[in-house]
Design a protein around this motif. Structure first.
Motif, PDB file in Angstrom:
ATOM      1  N   THR A 133      -0.541  -5.650  -5.856  1.00 20.21           N
ATOM      2  CA  THR A 133       0.480  -5.024  -6.698  1.00 20.21           C
ATOM      3  C   THR A 133       0.852  -5.905  -7.892  1.00 20.21           C
ATOM      4  N   ARG A 191      -3.762   4.363 -10.563  1.00 21.26           N
ATOM      5  CA  ARG A 191      -2.787   3.275 -10.421  1.00 21.26           C
ATOM      6  C   ARG A 191      -2.290   2.755 -11.764  1.00 21.26           C
ATOM      7  N   PHE A 207      -7.431  -2.864  -3.658  1.00 21.98           N
ATOM      8  CA  PHE A 207      -6.605  -1.706  -3.323  1.00 21.98           C
ATOM      9  C   PHE A 207      -5.200  -2.087  -2.876  1.00 21.98           C
ATOM     10  N   SER A 219      -3.656   3.986  -1.808  1.00 19.79           N
ATOM     11  CA  SER A 219      -4.480   2.813  -1.520  1.00 19.79           C
ATOM     12  C   SER A 219      -4.867   2.661  -0.056  1.00 19.79           C
ATOM     13  N   VAL A 269       0.835  -1.204   0.000  1.00 21.48           N
ATOM     14  CA  VAL A 269       0.000   0.000   0.000  1.00 21.48           C
ATOM     15  C   VAL A 269       0.867   1.250   0.000  1.00 21.48           C
ATOM     16  N   TYR A 301      -9.498   4.711  -8.684  1.00 18.91           N
ATOM     17  CA  TYR A 301      -8.233   4.091  -8.295  1.00 18.91           C
ATOM     18  C   TYR A 301      -7.537   3.493  -9.514  1.00 18.91           C
TER      19      TYR A 301
END
Length: 511
Positions: free
Chosen positions: A134, A262, A131, A87, A83, A258
């Motif tokens: 990765t 991202r 969230f 996030s 995070v 988001y």
């Protein structure tokens, strides 16, 4: 100590396993046990998210609480979590709103209540996974999986036209996700890794960037939703139970924004800059046109649903106005635009969730969402009228509430780019005040249109607790947004630095 704990895995899997335990363990035969187990699970999840927030180093932009395990070795897909300042606030928001939905639905759901609570817990864990992921394929798995609980929540506990609304919701969002998957597979093959941050470092020619941009746009614009792919949202809100509307507005719409921050902005910045004017126009249409559409609504839920589309237009405007400011060498204003968009994202979660809960309070008593069926509610529900007024004012962008801060930042940033963009964006403050206060006046202060209004009872203790929590958050972040800004600032600064660098060649690429 916390660095040794898989804190993000706990935030993903505690609510999922708690939901499964309720679903297959306590079930319908032990409703009271199911309610308390759901409350305990949601409270524990929120506690862990707040613990993580307290240990988060807000001076750093890089990922924290990182977890990385091999998942599918042959394909190079990992179970990777982490995070940053983008996030973590969304994870805390997700955990908080899930707890609020559990409390608010304590005695309101009579049919399969245990399954209802389990659905929200499972969805909470999957949304936290979105969230925190990765690895892009892991992200996509969570992104798709969280549609299933919401699909069932609307389809089982929704209104008379729930099947139509559910299918429309699923078709729109699933259609967009197909393009997202294609883009992620292509990027993973080219980068020889499905790690999202490895994709940030790729050199991509402009034509390919445009194709990836369109794929991302279809996926994320549907989820936000942006005009003209917004039509699924009012139907879903109207048919969803109160808890479904709260999570849909407060969390699920944020997944689209988001995705922009991202994936789209850092991976394809050259295409984003070239398409920024179109995105600004689409955002302004959402801000202005949808505001006029909201004025015409007679159903309270539908009015707030259209209001959400207009307010989310501010978020996408803040993201893409940054490209006009970067081109004009005004990085400080660009950062303000993105910060404003992110604050609006969090604030909208509080305010829209609170408004849907207020409508749910009235619906539980009157079984009607039509504005014309109400009037004079303040005479029998004065405490409710007080909270409803605060949330209505916050939705209108009243200074001192969280609804003002993000919109103010975006308008100031827009003004530095173009006066007319700022003028049209500012129009939403007028429109939001018009349709929100029109609804409030008719429901709370208008003439009594129904004899049943005279018999309404004010907030019970459960409803009062929920309203107090949300009112406090709206006021605290409206009067003192600095903690939220501090968490986001390093990540925003790093994003701006990446956007300033073209991905067309390896020279000078950001790290």
């Amino acid at each position: 100590m916390i660095e040794k704990l898989p804190i993000l895995s706990l935030l993903v899997w505690i609510p999922v396993f708690g939901g499964l335990l309720i679903l297959f363990g306590s079930g319908q035969k032990h409703k009271v046990l199911s309610h308390w187990l759901a409350l305990l699970t949601a409270t524990l999840t929120l506690f862990i998210s707040l613990w993580g927030l307290s240990e988060f180093d807000s001076s750093k932009y890089y990922l924290q609480f990182v977890e990385n395990k091999v998942w599918i070795k042959s394909l190079g897909i990992n179970y990777s979590l982490g995070v940053d300042g983008f996030s973590l606030p969304l994870i805390v928001l997700t955990s908080l709103m899930t707890l609020i939905v559990i409390i608010s639905g304590w005695n309101n759901i009579k049919h399969r209540a245990s399954h209802y609570l389990a659905g929200f817990l499972i969805m909470c864990g999957l949304m936290n996974g979105v969230f925190a992921a990765t690895d892009s394929i892991l992200f996509y798995v969570f992104w798709e999986a969280m549609l299933v609980p919401m699909f069932l929540i609307i389809g089982i506990w929704g209104g008379p036209n729930r099947i139509y609304a559910t299918l429309k919701f699923f078709i729109y969002t699933f259609f967009g996700s197909v393009f997202l998957l294609i883009a992620l597979i292509y990027l993973g093959i080219q980068a020889k890794s499905f790690d999202i941050f490895t994709m940030h470092q790729m050199v991509i020619d402009l034509e390919t960037q445009k194709l990836i941009f369109y794929a991302f746009l279809i996926a994320f614009a549907v989820k936000v939703p942006m005009w003209p792919v917004h039509t699924w949202l009012p139907d879903a809100h109207v048919q969803a139970p109160t808890g479904g509307s709260v999570i849909l507005a407060a969390i699920m719409l944020k997944m689209g924004t988001y995705g922009f921050i991202r994936f789209m902005l850092p991976i394809v910045p050259d295409a984003s800059m070239e398409m920024a004017n179109i995105m600004i126009v689409l955002s302004l249409i959402a801000v202005a046109y949808i505001g006029f559409v909201a004025l015409a609504q007679t159903d309270m839920k539908k009015l707030v649903a259209y209001s959400s589309i207009a307010h989310m237009g501010f978020v996408t405007l803040g993201f893409f106005i940054s490209f006009a400011l970067i081109e004009g060498k005004n990085a400080e204003a660009a950062m303000m635009g993105i910060q404003g968009a992110l604050i609006q994202t969090i604030s909208h979660g509080f305010i829209s969730g609170a408004l849907f809960l207020c409508i749910g309070v009235l619906y539980d008593r009157m079984h009607s969402r039509e504005i014309n069926d109400y009037g004079g509610v303040v005479n029998t529900m004065p405490r409710f009228a007080m909270f409803f007024m605060l949330f209505a004012m916050a939705n209108s962008g009243l200074p001192g509430t969280s609804g003002f801060v993000g919109e103010f930042f975006v308008i100031i940033a827009s003004l530095k780019a173009n006066f007319w963009i700022a003028a049209i964006a500012g129009l939403t403050l007028v429109l939001a005040a018009a349709y929100t206060l029109w609804m409030y006046k008719r429901v709370i202060f208008g003439e009594v249109a129904n004899d049943r209004v005279a018999g309404l009872k004010d907030l019970n203790i459960k409803e009062y607790i929920v309203m107090v929590i949300l009112a406090a958050l709206v006021l605290v972040f409206g009067l003192y947004p600095a903690p939220l800004l501090d968490i986001m600032q390093p990540s925003v600064e790093h994003l701006i630095d990446c956007n300033l660098v073209s991905k067309l060649s390896p020279e000078g690429m950001c790290s």
